[in-house]
Structure formats: structure tokens, C-alpha cells
Design an enzyme around this catalytic site. Sequence first.
Site, mmCIF file in Angstrom:
data_model
loop_
_atom_site.group_PDB
_atom_site.id
_atom_site.type_symbol
_atom_site.label_atom_id
_atom_site.label_comp_id
_atom_site.label_asym_id
_atom_site.label_seq_id
_atom_site.Cartn_x
_atom_site.Cartn_y
_atom_site.Cartn_z
ATOM 1 N N GLU A 58 -9.284 -8.000 1.996
ATOM 2 C CA GLU A 58 -8.962 -7.449 0.681
ATOM 3 C C GLU A 58 -8.701 -8.617 -0.258
ATOM 4 O OE1 GLU A 58 -5.584 -4.912 0.967
ATOM 5 O OE2 GLU A 58 -6.580 -3.448 2.257
ATOM 6 N N ASP A 69 3.219 -3.830 -6.801
ATOM 7 C CA ASP A 69 3.338 -5.023 -5.971
ATOM 8 C C ASP A 69 4.746 -5.585 -5.977
ATOM 9 O OD1 ASP A 69 0.631 -5.106 -5.189
ATOM 10 O OD2 ASP A 69 0.089 -5.923 -7.142
ATOM 11 N N TYR A 184 -6.371 4.055 3.624
ATOM 12 C CA TYR A 184 -5.285 3.068 3.676
ATOM 13 C C TYR A 184 -3.967 3.835 3.640
ATOM 14 C CZ TYR A 184 -2.774 -1.276 2.354
ATOM 15 O OH TYR A 184 -1.928 -2.351 2.297
#
Length: 283
Positions: A58, A69, A184
Amino acid sequence: MSVSSTASASGRIDRRFAALKAEGRAGLVTFVMAGDPDHDTALAILKGLPAAGADLIELGMPFTDPMADGPAIQAAGLRALGQGAGMVSTLDLVRGFRRGDAETPMVLMGYYNPIYSYGVDRFLADARAAGVDGLIIVDLPPEEDAELCLPALAAGVNFVRLTTPTTDDARLPAVLTNTSGFVYYVSITGITGAASASAATIQAAVDRLRRHTSLPVAVGFGINTPEQAASVARIGDAAVVGSAIVRQIERNLDADGRPGPGLVDAVLGFVRSLAAGVRNARK
């Protein structure tokens, strides 16, 4: 774009997971930020990842407002942006990687704004030509599939969706519609780099996902050590490690933020330890 070339690119992820299944093991998915800590060092890391044991890669697209994040990946994005990284240089990294590796799947991960600014059609054409196999766009829900997901699939680029502990059975069908390549599973609620979920919790979540989809399930967030990667590799089809790798980059910068002489070796050495954990997990 020919049908055969489209099938060739979109098939890298499928081929890799089929090979992992044949080997009887899970894969290791590694995340690094494009342009961190600079373009040349980022390319050296990318080129070394497959030999170090990364089965899929990734590549983060730097963005000024990475809301999902944690501190490590936010800092990586800021370092990259400070070096002038953007979509053009990110795709250039993919091209540079592809000159020496035609098989390792490469997935771009990030936010929709940089793609929208670049232009969706232009982005998909350039990403496809560069050798991008898939996209993970964390801020585009299924209700917005017409924005990027459907055009990406039409262009032969997989669209990988995130599911979380709060994605219930009523929501899952919508999330999984148009998802391709793999699913995911974000094993914790919150930002990247946070605490880990228990193996029992992950097992229950993966079992539930597998009742809804035949796609491989990659598990990420909160995996920081080879032991944690091994634990996840006994359950999911892949373990995803990002923040812990990015922190290895940060630890090997000098006082001025420049890469130290051992940075690439330190990062790849850490990835080798993660890969050993993953590859030995089911033995």
C-alpha cells in the site's frame, strides 16, 4: 485501453492471494507513504519491500488533512509534502517500482481530494498506466460509488473497501457491493497506529465477514510487532502493517529530518522480521 491489458493489471491482486492460499499462509501487506522521507529514499524502500517479504504494497498518497491517520502517518505525509510530494510524484514512484517488479500488487491508499483535484479520468488513466492495481479511499462511502469506485472498476483498477468493528450486518452488503481485490478489516475503532484488538475479537469479525463475501480479508490497524502480525496471520488472509513501518523511517532520520545512512536497511530489516512472523504463523 484493451480488455487484455485491463485484466492483466487487475489480476495481480487475485493472483497473489491465490498463490498465498496455495502456500497455505497469509500475506504481509506493507504501507509506506509516497515521498517519505524524500522521493529517492521512498523509491529505494519500495524496491526493497518484495525481497524483504512484502506480498502486497500500500502506497499512501500525501494529503494535508488525513483525518483517519494517527500521528506517525500524519507526520510521514507532512514530511513528504515538505519535499514537494504530490500525485505526479506518487505515480512516478509506482512507475519506478514497476520497472523492476511486474508482479507485486500495488494499492494506492488515501483520500479523495487529491484524486478529485488531479481529475478522476486523468488519474485513473495515469494510475492504470503506471501499474496501480487498486485503491483504498477512506473517505468515500458506498453511496458515493459513482464518484470513483465505478469508474475505477471500469478502468480495471480494484476498489478495496474498509470495514470496521461498527460495520453491522445491515450495513455490510452496501459496503461489500462493488468491492474487489480484497476486503480491508480495520480491527479497531479510531485512528491508525492505536492499540491492538484481541485475537478472539478479530477471529469473530473475520468469520462474520466471510459469511458475507468470498473475497480475501486483510486485517490492519494496531499491528506493531512480528508477534502481532503472526497472530493476525493465523486468522485473516493478510496482515497489514503501516504505522510501525513508518515509525522505523522516523527513527532513522537525523536532527534535520534527513535520512540517515542506515534508514533503508533498518526499514527493510523490520519488514523481514514481520514477514518471518507472518510466514511462520501457521506452521
